[in-house]
Design a protein around this motif. Sequence first.
Motif, PDB file in Angstrom:
ATOM      1  N   GLN A 115      33.979  28.710  44.804  1.00  0.00           N
ATOM      2  CA  GLN A 115      34.749  27.701  44.094  1.00  0.00           C
ATOM      3  C   GLN A 115      35.582  28.388  43.016  1.00  0.00           C
ATOM      4  O   GLN A 115      35.033  29.007  42.091  1.00  0.00           O
ATOM      5  N   ASP A 116      36.880  28.328  43.189  1.00  0.00           N
ATOM      6  CA  ASP A 116      37.829  28.806  42.181  1.00  0.00           C
ATOM      7  C   ASP A 116      37.957  30.313  42.001  1.00  0.00           C
ATOM      8  O   ASP A 116      38.628  30.777  41.097  1.00  0.00           O
ATOM      9  N   PHE A 117      37.289  31.126  42.819  1.00  0.00           N
ATOM     10  CA  PHE A 117      37.581  32.566  42.805  1.00  0.00           C
ATOM     11  C   PHE A 117      38.718  32.808  43.795  1.00  0.00           C
ATOM     12  O   PHE A 117      38.899  32.041  44.739  1.00  0.00           O
ATOM     13  N   SER A 118      39.457  33.906  43.590  1.00  0.00           N
ATOM     14  CA  SER A 118      40.528  34.213  44.544  1.00  0.00           C
ATOM     15  C   SER A 118      40.815  35.713  44.507  1.00  0.00           C
ATOM     16  O   SER A 118      40.243  36.436  43.705  1.00  0.00           O
ATOM     17  N   ILE A 119      41.699  36.148  45.384  1.00  0.00           N
ATOM     18  CA  ILE A 119      42.161  37.539  45.352  1.00  0.00           C
ATOM     19  C   ILE A 119      43.361  37.569  44.412  1.00  0.00           C
ATOM     20  O   ILE A 119      44.418  37.029  44.740  1.00  0.00           O
ATOM     21  N   LYS A 120      43.218  38.203  43.260  1.00  0.00           N
ATOM     22  CA  LYS A 120      44.316  38.176  42.276  1.00  0.00           C
ATOM     23  C   LYS A 120      45.246  39.376  42.425  1.00  0.00           C
ATOM     24  O   LYS A 120      46.407  39.307  42.058  1.00  0.00           O
ATOM     25  N   GLU A 230      36.606  48.489  41.444  1.00  0.00           N
ATOM     26  CA  GLU A 230      37.762  48.206  42.303  1.00  0.00           C
ATOM     27  C   GLU A 230      37.761  46.759  42.804  1.00  0.00           C
ATOM     28  O   GLU A 230      38.797  46.090  42.792  1.00  0.00           O
ATOM     29  N   LEU A 231      36.592  46.281  43.229  1.00  0.00           N
ATOM     30  CA  LEU A 231      36.579  44.908  43.762  1.00  0.00           C
ATOM     31  C   LEU A 231      36.728  43.870  42.647  1.00  0.00           C
ATOM     32  O   LEU A 231      37.324  42.811  42.856  1.00  0.00           O
ATOM     33  N   GLN A 232      36.191  44.186  41.467  1.00  0.00           N
ATOM     34  CA  GLN A 232      36.419  43.280  40.331  1.00  0.00           C
ATOM     35  C   GLN A 232      37.914  43.198  40.034  1.00  0.00           C
ATOM     36  O   GLN A 232      38.440  42.112  39.766  1.00  0.00           O
ATOM     37  N   ASP A 233      38.584  44.332  40.072  1.00  0.00           N
ATOM     38  CA  ASP A 233      40.037  44.318  39.822  1.00  0.00           C
ATOM     39  C   ASP A 233      40.758  43.461  40.858  1.00  0.00           C
ATOM     40  O   ASP A 233      41.685  42.710  40.530  1.00  0.00           O
ATOM     41  N   PRO A 239      43.257  45.358  35.002  1.00  0.00           N
ATOM     42  CA  PRO A 239      43.630  45.215  33.587  1.00  0.00           C
ATOM     43  C   PRO A 239      44.951  45.889  33.236  1.00  0.00           C
ATOM     44  O   PRO A 239      45.283  46.942  33.773  1.00  0.00           O
ATOM     45  N   VAL A 240      45.666  45.231  32.343  1.00  0.00           N
ATOM     46  CA  VAL A 240      46.870  45.812  31.744  1.00  0.00           C
ATOM     47  C   VAL A 240      46.674  45.678  30.229  1.00  0.00           C
ATOM     48  O   VAL A 240      45.842  44.877  29.792  1.00  0.00           O
ATOM     49  N   PRO A 241      47.397  46.456  29.425  1.00  0.00           N
ATOM     50  CA  PRO A 241      47.164  46.385  27.985  1.00  0.00           C
ATOM     51  C   PRO A 241      47.252  44.962  27.450  1.00  0.00           C
ATOM     52  O   PRO A 241      48.173  44.206  27.782  1.00  0.00           O
ATOM     53  N   GLU A 303      34.837  43.124  29.813  1.00  0.00           N
ATOM     54  CA  GLU A 303      35.464  42.586  31.036  1.00  0.00           C
ATOM     55  C   GLU A 303      36.444  41.457  30.705  1.00  0.00           C
ATOM     56  O   GLU A 303      37.579  41.464  31.179  1.00  0.00           O
ATOM     57  N   VAL A 304      36.001  40.477  29.903  1.00  0.00           N
ATOM     58  CA  VAL A 304      36.905  39.340  29.641  1.00  0.00           C
ATOM     59  C   VAL A 304      37.973  39.677  28.603  1.00  0.00           C
ATOM     60  O   VAL A 304      39.031  39.052  28.564  1.00  0.00           O
ATOM     61  N   LEU A 305      37.689  40.686  27.795  1.00  0.00           N
ATOM     62  CA  LEU A 305      38.726  41.166  26.875  1.00  0.00           C
ATOM     63  C   LEU A 305      39.874  41.797  27.669  1.00  0.00           C
ATOM     64  O   LEU A 305      41.043  41.460  27.485  1.00  0.00           O
TER      65      LEU A 305
END
Length: 648
Positions: A115-120, A230-233, A239-241, A303-305
Motif C-alpha cells: 500500500q502506497d510504496f512505489s519505485i521512485k 541500493e533497493l532503498q534508493d 538521496p540528493v543534498p 534515512e528520512v533526513l
Amino acid sequence: MADGKEKSIDKATIELIDKAQRENISTVFSRADEIKPCPIGVEESCCKVCSMGPCRMPRSKKDEGKRRVGVCGATIDTVVARNFARKVAAGSASHSDHAREVVMTFLKVARGETQDFSIKDEIKLLEVALDFGITIEKRDVKDIAIELGEKALNEFGKQSGELAYANKAPLRRQEIWRKHSVMPRGIDREIVEVMHRTHMGVDQDYRHILQQAARAALADGWGGSMISTELQDIMFGTPVPVLGSINLGVLKEDHVNLVVHGHEPLLPEMLVVASRDPVIKELAEKAGAKGINLAGMCCSANEVLMRHGIACAGNFLQQELALITGAVELMTVDVQCQMQGLANVAECFHTRLITTSDRAMIEGAEHIEFHPEHGLDTAKKILAMAIENYPNRRHAVCIPNERQDMVAGFSHETITYLLGGLFRASYRPLNDNIANGRIRGVAGVVGCNNVRTKHDAAHLAMIKELIRNDVLVLTTGCSAMACGKAGLLTPEAAHTYAGSGLAEVCEAIGIPPVLHMGSCVDNSRILIAATAMVKEGGLGDDLSDLPVAGAAPEWMSEKAIAIGQYFVTSGIFTVFGTTWPTLGSDKVTEHLFGEYEDIYKGMWAYEEDPVKAAQLMIAHIDKKRKALGIDKARERVLYDMAMRRAMD
Ligand code: SF4
Ligand code: SF4
C-alpha cells in the motif's frame, strides 16, 4: 553521578542529563556510572561457548607467563578470535537481516502487493538490474523489478559461487579476495559458518577463524548492506543534498511530536506520507496542536533526513533524553540500537512507546506490527495514537533551545553529479585535486556513540583534525549526526574548519568539508565512492592504493566491528577508539594490526585519543601519497596548539 558536562559536549544533552538527574530518572548515563565494565570481558579473555565454562583467562599479573587455556584446552588466541568473529557475525547478521526485510518489501512493491510504496528511482533500478546481469531492453519496469528482487533475495541463501556485488570491486581487490579464499558466496551462509566454526571444538586456529570473519564481513559490506542501500534508493529515491536541522531543539512544544527511532526506513517513509494527509493534520488541530512534528532518532533519522529533510532529534545516546523533554507523544522503534531503558523513561511521562518489527518487542511497550501490505493504514493509525495522546502531557515541557541547520544526502550519485555536472559526471575533479595536493586524502569516519567516552567528543576532535589537514571526510550513522550538531555539515564549515586546500575545493563545488552519506548500512556508499576513485584512474589500481582511511572513534555496536572488518579486508586502514575487543591476545591483535597488511593490504588500529588517531590516518594517507608519487604536490603544514585553538 558526574554532571552532564562530563558526559557530553552537546549542550542539549547536558541540559537533559542534568534534568534526569534532578528528577531521579534512570538513563544510560546514570546506569553507566552504576555498572563498571568487566575487566575480563573488556579484553575478551572469557569463553562461554560451552557449559564446561565459562572459562576466564585474564591477562593478570598473577598469571603472567602462564599458558592461558580453557578447560577444553582452547588457547586464549582461539578464544579471543572466536569472540571477535562472533561480533562480526552478529553485526553482519543485523545489517543483512535489515536488508532481507528491504528486499522482501521490494519484491512486494514490484508485484503490486503493497500500500502506497512505489519505485521512485527507475534509472537506479535499471543500473542495479545491470549489475545483477538482468536484461533490461524492451522489458517492462515491473518485470525487471521482480527479477531484481528475486535475484537479490537469492544472494542471501546462495551456497556457492560469488556474491554479485563483490564483482563491483576493483579487479585487483577481487583477486586478493580469491587468493585468500574470502570471496563471499552467500550472505547467510557466511554468517552461519562463523557460528559453526566458533562452536565448541570446531575451528581452533585463530588465523583460520578470522579468515571466515573476513568473508562474513565482506558478505555484509558488499552484500547485505549494499543491497539494502541500493533497493532503498530505488523504492524511496536516491538521496540528493537536502537542508535539514538537528538536535533535541527540533521538538516543538505546540505540535504533536512523533519520533521515529531504529533502522529500517519502511515505516518512517509511510509516516512521512501519512503526516502530510490533510485529514491527519485536521485531527492534530482538533486535539489543540498546531500540527504534527515528525522527527528522527539514530539511523531512521538519517534515512528520512536524506530523502525528505525531516529533522533529526539526535543520535544514539540522546534517545532517552528525547522523552525526558516531556514533549514526545509517541516513539516508534523497529530494530537495532534501541535501549530497553526507553520503556522506563516513557513510563515517567505520557509517551507511548511502540515496537513495530516482528523481530523486536520491548517489555512494557505496545506492539503494532508493520507490514508493507497495509503500510499507509498502519502509519495513519500510529499518527492518530500520537495525536490522541497530545492532551495527556502531564509534565512541564522542557525542550532545549539547541538546533542546528545542516546539509545531508551525499549519495555516490550526488557526489558524481556535483563533481562533474550532468553531462560530465565523474570523479575526475576529486582525483585531480587529490593528485595536486589540495585534498590530501579521504577519510570515512562513521559509527556509534559510546557512553564510556564523552558523547560526540571523539567524533568531532578527530574530524576537525582531519579536515584542518585537508582530508575530506565522508560520514554516516551517529557520527554524521554529531557533525550535524556541531555545524560541520554546512558549506560555511569549510571556511571555518578546513585547511586551505580542502576549503578551496569545497568552496568551488559548494559542498561542506564533511559529507553526510547516510545511515550505517550506507557505509556501502563509501565503498562505492572509493571504488569510483580507483576506476577513475590515476590513484592506483586497488582500494588499498588510495590515500584513504576509515575510523569509528566512539563505536559500541557489533555492527561497527562488522563494518570495520569489511573496510579493512577491502584494503582500507581503519582505526577504532574507546576500547578494542582483542586486547586479551597479542597474537590475534598482531594478526589484525600487522599481518592483515600483508594479506589484505589494509589493517586495523586502535587509538583512544581521537587526535592521535587522526594523525595515524593522516600518516597512512601520506604513506599512500608517497607510494603513488604524489607526495611532492603538497607541502605539509603542522598545526600547533595555538593554531588549533584559533580554529575551534
Ligand atoms: S569451549 Fe573450552 S574454553 Fe570455551 S567455555 Fe568450553 S571449555 Fe571453556
Ligand atoms: S551508528 Fe551505531 S549507535 Fe548509531 S545507529 Fe548506527 S549502530 Fe546504532
